[in-house]
Design an enzyme around this catalytic site. Structure first.
Site, mmCIF file in Angstrom:
data_model
loop_
_atom_site.group_PDB
_atom_site.id
_atom_site.type_symbol
_atom_site.label_atom_id
_atom_site.label_comp_id
_atom_site.label_asym_id
_atom_site.label_seq_id
_atom_site.Cartn_x
_atom_site.Cartn_y
_atom_site.Cartn_z
ATOM 1 N N ASN A 1 90.309 -26.769 19.028
ATOM 2 C CA ASN A 1 89.567 -27.618 19.965
ATOM 3 C C ASN A 1 89.762 -27.116 21.390
ATOM 4 O O ASN A 1 90.892 -26.840 21.811
ATOM 5 C CB ASN A 1 90.068 -29.056 19.892
ATOM 6 C CG ASN A 1 89.617 -29.793 18.636
ATOM 7 O OD1 ASN A 1 89.883 -30.981 18.488
ATOM 8 N ND2 ASN A 1 88.944 -29.110 17.727
ATOM 9 N N TYR B 1 84.489 -37.232 7.070
ATOM 10 C CA TYR B 1 83.872 -37.530 8.368
ATOM 11 C C TYR B 1 82.636 -36.661 8.527
ATOM 12 O O TYR B 1 82.500 -35.618 7.879
ATOM 13 C CB TYR B 1 84.849 -37.279 9.529
ATOM 14 C CG TYR B 1 85.281 -35.846 9.683
ATOM 15 C CD1 TYR B 1 84.578 -34.958 10.504
ATOM 16 C CD2 TYR B 1 86.394 -35.354 9.000
ATOM 17 C CE1 TYR B 1 84.973 -33.639 10.637
ATOM 18 C CE2 TYR B 1 86.795 -34.045 9.126
ATOM 19 C CZ TYR B 1 86.081 -33.178 9.947
ATOM 20 O OH TYR B 1 86.469 -31.862 10.072
ATOM 21 N N HIS C 1 91.349 -31.088 12.595
ATOM 22 C CA HIS C 1 91.357 -30.931 11.146
ATOM 23 C C HIS C 1 91.500 -29.454 10.754
ATOM 24 O O HIS C 1 91.132 -29.074 9.638
ATOM 25 C CB HIS C 1 90.073 -31.507 10.542
ATOM 26 C CG HIS C 1 89.981 -32.992 10.628
ATOM 27 N ND1 HIS C 1 89.532 -33.642 11.765
ATOM 28 C CD2 HIS C 1 90.296 -33.970 9.725
ATOM 29 C CE1 HIS C 1 89.550 -34.950 11.554
ATOM 30 N NE2 HIS C 1 90.013 -35.179 10.331
ATOM 31 N N GLY D 1 86.212 -23.243 6.892
ATOM 32 C CA GLY D 1 85.718 -24.203 7.872
ATOM 33 C C GLY D 1 86.500 -24.289 9.160
ATOM 34 O O GLY D 1 86.425 -25.301 9.854
ATOM 35 N N HIS E 1 85.582 -24.719 18.849
ATOM 36 C CA HIS E 1 84.407 -25.486 19.268
ATOM 37 C C HIS E 1 84.754 -26.463 20.389
ATOM 38 O O HIS E 1 85.924 -26.778 20.646
ATOM 39 C CB HIS E 1 83.797 -26.235 18.074
ATOM 40 C CG HIS E 1 84.664 -27.288 17.483
ATOM 41 N ND1 HIS E 1 84.763 -28.567 17.991
ATOM 42 C CD2 HIS E 1 85.474 -27.269 16.387
ATOM 43 C CE1 HIS E 1 85.578 -29.284 17.254
ATOM 44 N NE2 HIS E 1 86.034 -28.514 16.268
ATOM 45 N N CYS F 1 90.559 -26.870 13.106
ATOM 46 C CA CYS F 1 89.830 -26.079 14.082
ATOM 47 C C CYS F 1 90.640 -25.906 15.366
ATOM 48 O O CYS F 1 91.668 -26.547 15.571
ATOM 49 C CB CYS F 1 88.494 -26.745 14.406
ATOM 50 S SG CYS F 1 87.303 -26.662 13.057
#
Length: 424
Positions: free
Chosen positions: A336, A298, A332, A312, A316, A334
Site C-alpha cells: 500500500n 472483500y 492483505h 494477487g 497500489h 499488497c
C-alpha cells in the site's frame, strides 16, 4: 647461303629436343604428386520418404559429412515454396511458419564441398490432421512495446508441459537480441512457465525479437501446441524498486540513482507479503480486487495498481491506509502507498522493472509471477531442458584445501507458500 640454311635448320631441331624432354618430365611428376580429387559429400535427410501424420512443426533434418548444405527447397503439393532457414548448428532446416495440416511436402537438399562437388537428396512427407487437443500458450512480450531491464521473455502453457517434452518445446523458442546478450531458459517445476534471461539485466536500448514456434509441437497426452507467436520489443531505461519491511520504506532507483523514498504498508501477519525478487507484470489505472469465496472476502476498487505475482500481490494506491504507511502492516499482502506516490510510480515504472521485497514472513514461491530473477545464475541454469552453452555454465567451485574441514549441511526447510489473495 645453302650451307647456312642447313646449319640453322639443324640447330633449331637440336634445340627443340631438350625442351620436349623437359616438358614431358614435368608433366609426369605433376601427375604423380597430385592428390586425388575429394569425393562428393555424404548427405542424409529426414523425415523418411513417404512418412505420414507428421506434426506441422516438422523440420528437415540434416546430416552432412565432407561438405555443407548449400540449398534447401521445401514445396507443397501445388509447387508453392516454403521459406525457412538453417538452424545455427546446422542440424535442421526450420520453416519460417508452421506447415499446413493434411498437406504433402517435398524437400530437396543439396550439399556441396570446397571442390564444388555436390550431392542432392529428396524426400516427401505428409502432415497430420488438425489435432483434437491443443495446449494453450501465451507469449508475455508484445510487439513494439518497451519494457524494463529485468523483463524475462516468458511463455505460459495451459496445461503445463511434462518434463519429457520440454527439450523439444525449448528448441522451438528462439530469441535474438541487439546488441547481443546471450541467455538461457528456465522451466518452473510444474512446466507452466518458461523464462529466458541473460546472466545480467538487459542493456537499455536493447531490441529483443522472439519467435515461439509452438504450432503443432507435440506436448504429451495434453495435445499439441496451439500456434506460432512472434514479437519484437525494446528495453527502456533502468528502474528498480527496493521495499524494506524493517523500515516500511520503498526506495525508487532510476538509472541506479535514488530518486524517491516512499512509506509503505505491507501484508499483515495473517496475509504477509512475499519476500523476493519480482518483476512488474501489469499496470492498471483502475482495477477491482474480488476475494469472494475466500476466508476474508472483500470487493474493492483500487487505483494505480501494478501486479507483482499471480497470487494477487500488487503495489497500489491505498488512501485508506495512509496513516499506517511507514509504520504498520495492514494489507492483505499488497504494498500500500499513498495516492500521490502511486501516481508517481505509474509515471515512472515499466512492465519488466525489478521489485525487491525484503524481511517479510514468507518467501516468494517459484513460478508465482515472473520469478526468473528470484535465484542466482547457478541455480537458474539448472532449469534448462537443454544443455547450456559452455560459456554460460556456472563457474565450478574451487577445490577444498587438503585437510580443510567439511561444513555440515544446513537443515532442510520448507518455505511457506506465497499468498493467493487477488490483491489488497
Amino acid at each position: 647461303m645453302r650451307e647456312r640454311r642447313r646449319a640453322t635448320s639443324w640447330v633449331a631441331v637440336v634445340a627443340a629436343v631438350p625442351l620436349l624432354a623437359i616438358a614431358a618430365c614435368t608433366s609426369s611428376q605433376d601427375k604423380k604428386d597430385a592428390a586425388p580429387p575429394p569425393p562428393p559429400p555424404q548427405l542424409a535427410i529426414s523425415p523418411a520418404a513417404d512418412a505420414k501424420n507428421l506434426p506441422i512443426s516438422t523440420e528437415v533434418g540434416l546430416t552432412v559429412t565432407g561438405g555443407k548444405v548449400s540449398e534447401v527447397k521445401l514445396t507443397d503439393d501445388k509447387g508453392g515454396q516454403v521459406t525457412g532457414a538453417l538452424r545455427p548448428d546446422g542440424s535442421s532446416w526450420m520453416p519460417d511458419k508452421a506447415l499446413k495440416n493434411k498437406q504433402r511436402y517435398t524437400a530437396q537438399v543439396t550439399a556441396t564441398n570446397d571442390a564444388g562437388k555436390s550431392v542432392t537428396q529428396t524426400t516427401s512427407f505428409t502432415t497430420m490432421d488438425k489435432p483434437a487437443k491443443e495446449v494453450f500458450s501465451t507469449l508475455y512480450l508484445q510487439d513494439k512495446r518497451t519494457y524494463g531491464v529485468a523483463m524475462p521473455v516468458t511463455v505460459d502453457f495451459d496445461p503445463g508441459v511434462p518434463k519429457e517434452r520440454r527439450a523439444d518445446v525449448q528448441r522451438r523458442l528462439i530469441v535474438n537480441t541487439n546488441p547481443p546478450q546471450r541467455g538461457a531458459w528456465h522451466w518452473t517445476e510444474d512446466g507452466q512457465q518458461v523464462f529466458y534471461r541473460a546472466p545480467d539485466f538487459w542493456k537499455p536500448g536493447t531490441t529483443i525479437s522472439v519467435r515461439a514456434a509452438l504450432a503443432g509441437v507435440p506436448m504429451g497426452k495434453e495435445g499439441f501446441g496451439d500456434e506460432d507467436r512472434t514479437a519484437t520489443a525494446k528495453i527502456g531505461n533502468k528502474v528498480s524498486l527496493d521495499i524494506d519491511n524493517g523500515t516500511k520504506q520503498m526506495s525508487v532507483f532510476k538509472d541506479d540513482k535514488l530518486v524517491r523514498k516512499i512509506p509503505v504498508s505491507l501484508g499483515k501477519p495473517s496475509t504477509p507479503t512475499s519476500s523476493g525478487k519480482m518483476v512488474i507484470m501489469e499496470k492498471h489505472e483502475q482495477t477491482v480486487f474480488d476475494t469472494t469465496g475466500s476466508a476474508d472476502p472483500y470487493v474493492v476498487t483500487v487505483q494505480d495498481a501494478q501486479r507483482l505475482t499471480w497470487g494477487g500481490e500488487f503495489i497500489h494506491s491505498a488512501p485508506w491506509s495512509e496513516g499506517d504507511q511507514g509504520s504498520t502492516n495492514v494489507s492483505h499482502g499488497c504494498t500500500n502507498v499513498s495516492a500521490a506516490d502511486a501516481a508517481f510510480l505509474m509515471r515512472t515504472t515499466q512492465v519488466g522493472d525489478l521489485v525487491t521485497v525484503r524481511g517479510t514472513e514468507v518467501q516468494l514461491e517459484d513460478g508465482n509471477g515472473w520469478t526468473a530473477w528470484n535465484m542466482g545464475w547457478d541455480e537458474y541454469v539448472k532449469g534448462s531442458a537443454l544443455p547450456v552453452p559452455q560459456d554460460l555454465k556456472p563457474s565450478p567451485a574451487p577445490p577444498a584445501a587438503a585437510g580443510a574441514p567439511v561444513p555440515a549441511a544446513p537443515p532442510a526447510s520448507n518455505p511457506a507458500p506465497a499468498p493467493t489473495n487477488p490483491g489488497g
